[in-house]
Motif scaffolding. Sequence first.
Motif, PDB file in Angstrom:
ATOM      1  N   TRP A  26       0.825  -1.207   0.000  1.00 14.59           N
ATOM      2  CA  TRP A  26       0.000   0.000   0.000  1.00 14.59           C
ATOM      3  C   TRP A  26       0.862   1.260   0.000  1.00 14.59           C
ATOM      4  N   ASN A  27       1.977   1.238   0.704  1.00 14.37           N
ATOM      5  CA  ASN A  27       2.852   2.412   0.722  1.00 14.37           C
ATOM      6  C   ASN A  27       3.558   2.636  -0.612  1.00 14.37           C
ATOM      7  N   SER A  28       3.562   1.635  -1.470  1.00 17.28           N
ATOM      8  CA  SER A  28       4.116   1.836  -2.823  1.00 17.28           C
ATOM      9  C   SER A  28       3.199   2.726  -3.656  1.00 17.28           C
ATOM     10  N   ARG A  29       1.922   2.811  -3.269  1.00 17.91           N
ATOM     11  CA  ARG A  29       0.899   3.554  -3.999  1.00 17.91           C
ATOM     12  C   ARG A  29       0.808   3.096  -5.463  1.00 17.91           C
ATOM     13  N   ASP A  30       1.041   1.811  -5.661  1.00 12.24           N
ATOM     14  CA  ASP A  30       0.978   1.206  -6.988  1.00 12.24           C
ATOM     15  C   ASP A  30      -0.284   0.338  -7.055  1.00 12.24           C
ATOM     16  N   PRO A  31      -1.354   0.836  -7.696  1.00 15.47           N
ATOM     17  CA  PRO A  31      -2.615   0.089  -7.728  1.00 15.47           C
ATOM     18  C   PRO A  31      -2.466  -1.330  -8.280  1.00 15.47           C
ATOM     19  N   GLU A  32      -1.606  -1.517  -9.256  1.00 15.98           N
ATOM     20  CA  GLU A  32      -1.421  -2.854  -9.835  1.00 15.98           C
ATOM     21  C   GLU A  32      -0.799  -3.795  -8.807  1.00 15.98           C
ATOM     22  N   ARG A  33       0.238  -3.351  -8.145  1.00 17.21           N
ATOM     23  CA  ARG A  33       0.903  -4.183  -7.125  1.00 17.21           C
ATOM     24  C   ARG A  33      -0.068  -4.567  -6.022  1.00 17.21           C
ATOM     25  N   VAL A  34      -0.838  -3.605  -5.541  1.00 18.39           N
ATOM     26  CA  VAL A  34      -1.784  -3.880  -4.461  1.00 18.39           C
ATOM     27  C   VAL A  34      -2.878  -4.828  -4.949  1.00 18.39           C
ATOM     28  N   ALA A  35      -3.422  -4.582  -6.124  1.00 23.14           N
ATOM     29  CA  ALA A  35      -4.531  -5.397  -6.635  1.00 23.14           C
ATOM     30  C   ALA A  35      -4.146  -6.859  -6.811  1.00 23.14           C
ATOM     31  N   LEU A  36      -2.892  -7.132  -7.105  1.00 22.98           N
ATOM     32  CA  LEU A  36      -2.454  -8.520  -7.313  1.00 22.98           C
ATOM     33  C   LEU A  36      -2.471  -9.360  -6.042  1.00 22.98           C
ATOM     34  N   ALA A  37      -2.660  -8.740  -4.884  1.00 20.41           N
ATOM     35  CA  ALA A  37      -2.742  -9.479  -3.625  1.00 20.41           C
ATOM     36  C   ALA A  37      -4.154 -10.013  -3.365  1.00 20.41           C
ATOM     37  N   TYR A  38      -5.103  -9.693  -4.252  1.00 20.74           N
ATOM     38  CA  TYR A  38      -6.502 -10.066  -4.069  1.00 20.74           C
ATOM     39  C   TYR A  38      -6.936 -11.071  -5.123  1.00 20.74           C
ATOM     40  N   THR A  39      -7.909 -11.919  -4.776  1.00 15.81           N
ATOM     41  CA  THR A  39      -8.447 -12.860  -5.751  1.00 15.81           C
ATOM     42  C   THR A  39      -9.149 -12.087  -6.870  1.00 15.81           C
ATOM     43  N   GLU A  40      -9.301 -12.731  -8.004  1.00  9.22           N
ATOM     44  CA  GLU A  40      -9.972 -12.099  -9.153  1.00  9.22           C
ATOM     45  C   GLU A  40     -11.374 -11.619  -8.796  1.00  9.22           C
ATOM     46  N   ASP A  41     -12.033 -12.326  -7.868  1.00 10.89           N
ATOM     47  CA  ASP A  41     -13.405 -11.973  -7.494  1.00 10.89           C
ATOM     48  C   ASP A  41     -13.502 -11.433  -6.066  1.00 10.89           C
ATOM     49  N   SER A  42     -12.419 -10.897  -5.558  1.00  6.44           N
ATOM     50  CA  SER A  42     -12.364 -10.401  -4.180  1.00  6.44           C
ATOM     51  C   SER A  42     -13.503  -9.427  -3.883  1.00  6.44           C
ATOM     52  N   GLU A  43     -14.048  -9.540  -2.672  1.00  4.36           N
ATOM     53  CA  GLU A  43     -15.104  -8.631  -2.196  1.00  4.36           C
ATOM     54  C   GLU A  43     -14.478  -7.600  -1.273  1.00  4.36           C
ATOM     55  N   TRP A  44     -14.859  -6.354  -1.470  1.00  7.77           N
ATOM     56  CA  TRP A  44     -14.362  -5.249  -0.649  1.00  7.77           C
ATOM     57  C   TRP A  44     -15.506  -4.405  -0.135  1.00  7.77           C
ATOM     58  N   ARG A  45     -15.343  -3.920   1.081  1.00  4.66           N
ATOM     59  CA  ARG A  45     -16.100  -2.779   1.565  1.00  4.66           C
ATOM     60  C   ARG A  45     -15.057  -1.811   2.077  1.00  4.66           C
ATOM     61  N   ASN A  46     -15.040  -0.628   1.529  1.00  3.92           N
ATOM     62  CA  ASN A  46     -14.126   0.431   1.953  1.00  3.92           C
ATOM     63  C   ASN A  46     -14.993   1.638   2.278  1.00  3.92           C
ATOM     64  N   ARG A  47     -15.179   1.897   3.556  1.00 11.17           N
ATOM     65  CA  ARG A  47     -16.121   2.922   4.000  1.00 11.17           C
ATOM     66  C   ARG A  47     -17.496   2.558   3.483  1.00 11.17           C
ATOM     67  N   ASP A  48     -18.047   3.383   2.591  1.00 13.22           N
ATOM     68  CA  ASP A  48     -19.376   3.117   2.039  1.00 13.22           C
ATOM     69  C   ASP A  48     -19.324   2.655   0.586  1.00 13.22           C
ATOM     70  N   VAL A  49     -18.151   2.222   0.144  1.00 15.98           N
ATOM     71  CA  VAL A  49     -17.963   1.765  -1.229  1.00 15.98           C
ATOM     72  C   VAL A  49     -17.833   0.238  -1.229  1.00 15.98           C
ATOM     73  N   ARG A 119     -11.623 -11.474   0.789  1.00 17.47           N
ATOM     74  CA  ARG A 119     -12.548 -10.493   1.355  1.00 17.47           C
ATOM     75  C   ARG A 119     -11.765  -9.478   2.174  1.00 17.47           C
ATOM     76  N   ARG A 120     -12.145  -8.201   2.032  1.00 18.91           N
ATOM     77  CA  ARG A 120     -11.552  -7.115   2.810  1.00 18.91           C
ATOM     78  C   ARG A 120     -12.673  -6.158   3.181  1.00 18.91           C
ATOM     79  N   TYR A 121     -12.878  -5.987   4.478  1.00 14.74           N
ATOM     80  CA  TYR A 121     -13.903  -5.077   4.973  1.00 14.74           C
ATOM     81  C   TYR A 121     -13.212  -4.027   5.824  1.00 14.74           C
ATOM     82  N   ALA A 122     -13.294  -2.752   5.415  1.00 12.78           N
ATOM     83  CA  ALA A 122     -12.600  -1.666   6.098  1.00 12.78           C
ATOM     84  C   ALA A 122     -13.577  -0.622   6.605  1.00 12.78           C
ATOM     85  N   SER A 123     -13.385  -0.235   7.858  1.00 10.45           N
ATOM     86  CA  SER A 123     -14.103   0.880   8.468  1.00 10.45           C
ATOM     87  C   SER A 123     -13.064   1.953   8.759  1.00 10.45           C
TER      88      SER A 123
END
Length: 138
Positions: A26-49, A119-123
């Motif tokens: 995450w500190n790399s701020r590289d969306p591709e690098r971060v996204a590769l840590a998740y499954t193709e169908d990963s579920e996220w909740r980030n705040r209200d998104v 799955r990643r659920y963030a408040s």
Amino acid sequence: MSPLPPLPPFTEETARRKVQNAEDAWNSRDPERVALAYTEDSEWRNRDVFLRGRDQIRAFLTEKWRREHAYRLRKELWSYTDHRISVRFTYEWHDDSGQWWRSYGNEQWEFAPDGLMQRRYASINDLAIAESDRQLAG
């Protein structure tokens, strides 16, 4: 994609390593690098998104880091089980107007057997701060 160690089931040592790996990505701020840590169908909740899949995650992170400048993050292991990890985190950033923010939150992570996060659920809560009050500079 090949497995992403450390793999579940987690020990305290491997859970701490997984958290540190996530912080580094995450500190790399590289969306591709971060996204590769998740499954193709990963579920996220980030705040209200709510997101599903790497493409949505990548797009979300690209926009996030377009708005959040000088982003700096610290994650801390809160708890873990065989395939789940909970963390608390703090990050600091400033917006286009120069206003600094400190964001606090908790995340619950669930991992697939290959070590990718399914799955990643963030408040998250934000606090406006003065630049002189930064704690995560450097």
